[in-house]
Design a protein around this motif. Structure first.
Motif, PDB file in Angstrom:
ATOM      1  N   VAL A   1     -13.661   3.975  51.122  1.00  0.00           N
ATOM      2  CA  VAL A   1     -13.251   5.340  50.791  1.00  0.00           C
ATOM      3  C   VAL A   1     -14.488   6.218  50.740  1.00  0.00           C
ATOM      4  CG1 VAL A   1     -12.214   6.799  49.008  1.00  0.00           C
ATOM      5  CG2 VAL A   1     -11.210   4.565  49.522  1.00  0.00           C
TER       6      VAL A   1
ATOM      7  N   GLU B   1     -15.088  -5.192  45.188  1.00  0.00           N
ATOM      8  CA  GLU B   1     -14.436  -5.324  43.887  1.00  0.00           C
ATOM      9  C   GLU B   1     -12.942  -5.503  44.102  1.00  0.00           C
ATOM     10  OE1 GLU B   1     -13.328  -2.551  40.011  1.00  0.00           O
ATOM     11  OE2 GLU B   1     -14.776  -1.812  41.476  1.00  0.00           O
TER      12      GLU B   1
ATOM     13  N   LEU C   1      -9.331  -5.011  43.485  1.00  0.00           N
ATOM     14  CA  LEU C   1      -8.575  -3.960  42.812  1.00  0.00           C
ATOM     15  C   LEU C   1      -7.199  -4.434  42.372  1.00  0.00           C
ATOM     16  CD1 LEU C   1      -9.370  -0.986  45.212  1.00  0.00           C
ATOM     17  CD2 LEU C   1     -10.414  -1.458  42.988  1.00  0.00           C
TER      18      LEU C   1
ATOM     19  N   TYR D   1      -9.338  -5.024  48.061  1.00  0.00           N
ATOM     20  CA  TYR D   1     -10.689  -4.812  47.548  1.00  0.00           C
ATOM     21  C   TYR D   1     -11.189  -3.392  47.818  1.00  0.00           C
ATOM     22  CZ  TYR D   1     -11.420  -9.853  47.031  1.00  0.00           C
ATOM     23  OH  TYR D   1     -11.346 -11.170  46.636  1.00  0.00           O
ATOM     24  N   ALA D   2     -11.932  -2.856  46.872  1.00  0.00           N
ATOM     25  CA  ALA D   2     -12.786  -1.699  47.134  1.00  0.00           C
ATOM     26  C   ALA D   2     -14.022  -2.281  47.805  1.00  0.00           C
ATOM     27  CB  ALA D   2     -13.172  -1.008  45.837  1.00  0.00           C
TER      28      ALA D   2
ATOM     29  N   GLU E   1     -17.974  -1.498  49.671  1.00  0.00           N
ATOM     30  CA  GLU E   1     -19.100  -0.611  49.926  1.00  0.00           C
ATOM     31  C   GLU E   1     -19.926  -1.209  51.053  1.00  0.00           C
ATOM     32  OE1 GLU E   1     -21.300  -0.027  46.326  1.00  0.00           O
ATOM     33  OE2 GLU E   1     -19.590   0.879  45.288  1.00  0.00           O
TER      34      GLU E   1
ATOM     35  N   ILE F   1      -2.842   2.346  45.234  1.00  0.00           N
ATOM     36  CA  ILE F   1      -4.199   1.876  44.897  1.00  0.00           C
ATOM     37  C   ILE F   1      -5.235   2.888  45.360  1.00  0.00           C
ATOM     38  CG2 ILE F   1      -5.909   0.080  45.348  1.00  0.00           C
ATOM     39  CD1 ILE F   1      -3.490  -1.883  45.621  1.00  0.00           C
ATOM     40  N   ILE F   2      -5.074   3.418  46.568  1.00  0.00           N
ATOM     41  CA  ILE F   2      -6.015   4.404  47.093  1.00  0.00           C
ATOM     42  C   ILE F   2      -6.002   5.659  46.225  1.00  0.00           C
ATOM     43  CG2 ILE F   2      -6.507   5.954  49.029  1.00  0.00           C
ATOM     44  CD1 ILE F   2      -5.315   3.762  50.877  1.00  0.00           C
TER      45      ILE F   2
ATOM     46  N   ARG G   1      -7.852   5.446  43.041  1.00  0.00           N
ATOM     47  CA  ARG G   1      -9.319   5.422  43.190  1.00  0.00           C
ATOM     48  C   ARG G   1      -9.922   6.810  43.264  1.00  0.00           C
ATOM     49  NH1 ARG G   1     -12.648   1.893  46.661  1.00  0.00           N
ATOM     50  NH2 ARG G   1     -14.013   3.008  45.315  1.00  0.00           N
TER      51      ARG G   1
END
Length: 139
Positions: free
Chosen positions: A13, A66, A68, A89-90, A92, A134-135, A138
């Protein structure tokens, strides 16, 4: 007998956008967005599968991830029933952060289109089921 598929998917994201696969069900004549990722192989953790899938699909390494949520997705695609348990998962990644918001990519191992979509403005549903909530949580 059909089986339940365990998958791991990630949600990159950035700036109100999420990087997703664009899909189309020709039987339903409907477009959708799908979180990136794929099947968990025997002996592999969900996180290991997630990291492997991002390398296979986009050629990128993930940094911090992470968990979620875990969601269940019972669906019909192209006229065939499906059932997934999705570890969401989030994610990065410096490599993903460098992808321009107007970029048009393709999954390396099968060619599906991938792009950043504005989370609040897309007319198409997100899959697996539960991903949209979920999105939005966030943001």
């Amino acid at each position: 007998m059909p089986t339940i598929r365990n998958i791991a998917v990630g949600l990159p994201v950035r700036d109100g956008h999420v990087l997703v696969l664009d899909g189309r069900d020709r039987v339903k004549d409907a477009s959708f967005h799908r979180a990136l990722g794929g099947g968990i192989e025997f002996g592999e953790t969900a996180e290991q599968a997630l990291r492997r899938e991002f390398v296979e699909e986009l050629g990128v390494e993930l940094g911090r991830v992470e968990l979620l949520d875990v969601v269940q997705n019972i669906f019909t695609y192209e006229g065939r029933p499906g059932h997934e348990i999705a570890h969401v998962y989030a994610v990065e990644s410096d490599e993903i952060d460098r992808i321009p918001l107007d970029a048009r990519l393709h999954v390396l191992d099968e060619g599906s289109p991938v792009r950043w979509v504005p989370i609040r403005e897309t007319p198409h549903p997100f899959y697996p089921d539960g991903i949209a909530e979920i999105i939005h949580a966030r943001l």
